[in-house]
Scaffold this motif. Structure first.
Motif, mmCIF file in Angstrom:
data_model
loop_
_atom_site.group_PDB
_atom_site.id
_atom_site.type_symbol
_atom_site.label_atom_id
_atom_site.label_comp_id
_atom_site.label_asym_id
_atom_site.label_seq_id
_atom_site.Cartn_x
_atom_site.Cartn_y
_atom_site.Cartn_z
ATOM 1 N N LEU A 198 54.587 -21.293 -63.294
ATOM 2 C CA LEU A 198 54.200 -20.330 -64.137
ATOM 3 C C LEU A 198 52.861 -20.634 -64.749
ATOM 4 N N GLN A 199 51.974 -19.555 -64.752
ATOM 5 C CA GLN A 199 50.653 -19.692 -65.423
ATOM 6 C C GLN A 199 50.373 -18.642 -66.247
ATOM 7 N N GLU A 200 49.967 -19.071 -67.589
ATOM 8 C CA GLU A 200 49.494 -18.207 -68.748
ATOM 9 C C GLU A 200 48.304 -17.947 -68.611
ATOM 10 N N SER A 201 47.771 -16.555 -69.014
ATOM 11 C CA SER A 201 46.389 -16.052 -68.921
ATOM 12 C C SER A 201 46.331 -15.044 -70.126
ATOM 13 N N GLY A 202 45.148 -15.271 -70.502
ATOM 14 C CA GLY A 202 44.681 -14.137 -71.785
ATOM 15 C C GLY A 202 43.518 -14.688 -72.485
ATOM 16 N N PRO A 203 43.073 -13.824 -73.392
ATOM 17 C CA PRO A 203 42.072 -14.143 -74.327
ATOM 18 C C PRO A 203 42.403 -15.531 -75.159
ATOM 19 N N GLY A 204 41.456 -16.239 -75.279
ATOM 20 C CA GLY A 204 41.806 -17.520 -75.934
ATOM 21 C C GLY A 204 41.531 -17.271 -77.491
ATOM 22 N N LEU A 205 40.766 -16.099 -77.861
ATOM 23 C CA LEU A 205 40.402 -15.964 -79.483
ATOM 24 C C LEU A 205 40.736 -14.472 -79.737
ATOM 25 N N THR A 254 52.234 -15.384 -65.049
ATOM 26 C CA THR A 254 52.333 -15.282 -63.511
ATOM 27 C C THR A 254 53.215 -16.115 -63.053
ATOM 28 N N VAL A 255 54.286 -15.520 -62.296
ATOM 29 C CA VAL A 255 55.193 -16.558 -61.548
ATOM 30 C C VAL A 255 54.894 -16.820 -60.235
ATOM 31 N N SER A 256 54.694 -17.898 -59.514
ATOM 32 C CA SER A 256 54.494 -18.079 -58.284
ATOM 33 C C SER A 256 55.489 -19.113 -57.675
ATOM 34 N N GLY A 257 55.629 -18.848 -56.225
ATOM 35 C CA GLY A 257 56.757 -19.931 -55.507
ATOM 36 C C GLY A 257 58.115 -19.237 -55.764
ATOM 37 N N GLY A 258 58.251 -18.372 -56.461
ATOM 38 C CA GLY A 258 59.507 -17.626 -56.397
ATOM 39 C C GLY A 258 59.672 -16.238 -56.958
ATOM 40 N N SER A 259 60.746 -15.596 -56.882
ATOM 41 C CA SER A 259 60.702 -14.316 -57.462
ATOM 42 C C SER A 259 61.229 -14.373 -58.941
ATOM 43 N N ASN A 285 62.854 -12.011 -60.128
ATOM 44 C CA ASN A 285 64.141 -11.295 -60.229
ATOM 45 C C ASN A 285 65.186 -12.255 -60.663
ATOM 46 N N ASN A 286 66.365 -11.632 -61.232
ATOM 47 C CA ASN A 286 67.738 -12.183 -61.354
ATOM 48 C C ASN A 286 67.561 -13.509 -62.437
ATOM 49 N N TYR A 287 66.303 -13.504 -63.077
ATOM 50 C CA TYR A 287 66.316 -14.594 -64.104
ATOM 51 C C TYR A 287 65.849 -14.134 -65.770
ATOM 52 N N TYR A 288 66.094 -14.704 -66.593
ATOM 53 C CA TYR A 288 65.360 -14.586 -67.892
ATOM 54 C C TYR A 288 64.341 -15.353 -68.025
ATOM 55 N N TRP A 289 63.161 -14.668 -68.719
ATOM 56 C CA TRP A 289 61.966 -15.443 -68.805
ATOM 57 C C TRP A 289 61.501 -15.504 -70.497
ATOM 58 N N LYS A 348 54.132 -7.318 -59.782
ATOM 59 C CA LYS A 348 53.207 -8.480 -59.853
ATOM 60 C C LYS A 348 53.914 -9.691 -59.879
ATOM 61 N N ASN A 349 55.357 -9.504 -60.238
ATOM 62 C CA ASN A 349 55.976 -11.163 -60.378
ATOM 63 C C ASN A 349 55.221 -11.777 -61.675
ATOM 64 N N GLN A 350 55.116 -10.870 -62.868
ATOM 65 C CA GLN A 350 54.589 -11.171 -64.070
ATOM 66 C C GLN A 350 55.357 -10.625 -65.327
ATOM 67 N N PHE A 351 55.128 -11.341 -66.417
ATOM 68 C CA PHE A 351 55.529 -10.888 -67.650
ATOM 69 C C PHE A 351 54.776 -11.119 -68.892
#
Lengths: 108, 117
Positions: free
Chosen positions: B4-11, B23-28, B30-34, B75-78
């Protein structure tokens, strides 16, 4: 809302010693719903124990968890230098999650 | 191995809306809670909220009026939106997968968001 209280706040021990960390809940928690995490400076927490006593993948067997009801314990049988960190307990109940305030395990 | 990798403004300015994406990579997704969790500098962990991949959500009662978590399965993102921020919202924000309904694993590396004018 269930409040988790960890003690002690800071624990000073030497490598090779045994560490016992406590997590007390304000009301009964299912053992299945209690987890422990380790966090080192600048890193994300890492899951150590889930279901109160099951070790997560790759966690050494010197880490063990126990307890039930309102009292849970994380034990590190023989401290290694890499074990000095902050430890958090966490519970799930009524679709809500909460963490204890943490215990800092420091080198004596 | 799911990562998992977070992204967004730092300020972010006071009274504005904090927006982060995981962004979720290496897996889907789907079927999970985040979930999103935050940690003010030098302090402990605070659970913010979670969502199921299909859209159900639940939030920390202390933040509920200001929080929205949403998912983009294509996009496999939340994402996290926290409105009307103040200096008290300055923290490292982590995203994590909820496993077994109960525990958080794995976690993203975290991203520091500072609220300041």
């Amino acid at each position: 809302e269930i409040v988790l209280t960890q003690s002690p706040g800071t624990l000073s021990l030497s490598p090779g010693e045994r560490a016992t960390l406590s997590c007390r809940a304000s009301q009964s928690v299912s053992s299945s719903y209690l987890a422990w995490y380790q966090q080192k400076p600048g890193q994300a927490p890492r899951l150590l124990i889930y279901g109160a006593s099951s070790r997560a993948t790759g966690i050494p067997d010197r880490f063990s968890g126990s307890g039930s009801g309102t009292d849970f314990t994380l034990t590190i049988s023989r401290l290694e230098p890499e074990d000095f960190a902050v430890y958090y307990c966490q519970q799930y109940g009524s679709s809500l999650y909460s963490f204890g305030q943490g215990t800092k395990l420091e080198i004596k | 191995q799911v990562q998992l990798q977070e992204s967004g403004p730092g300020l972010v300015k006071p009274s504005e809306t904090l927006s982060l994406t995981c962004t979720v990579s290496g897996g889907s997704i789907n079927n999970y809670y985040w979930s999103w969790i935050r940690q003010p500098p030098g302090k402990g962990l605070e659970w913010i909220g979670y969502m199921y991949y299909s859209g159900g959500t639940n939030y920390n009662p202390s933040l509920k009026s200001r929080v929205t978590i949403s998912v983009d399965t294509s996009k496999n993102q939340f994402s996290l939106k926290l409105s009307s921020v103040t200096a008290a919202d300055t923290a490292v924000y982590y995203c994590a997968r909820i496993t077994g309904t109960v525990w958080f694993d794995p976690w993203g590396q975290g991203t520091l968001v500072t609220v300041s004018s």
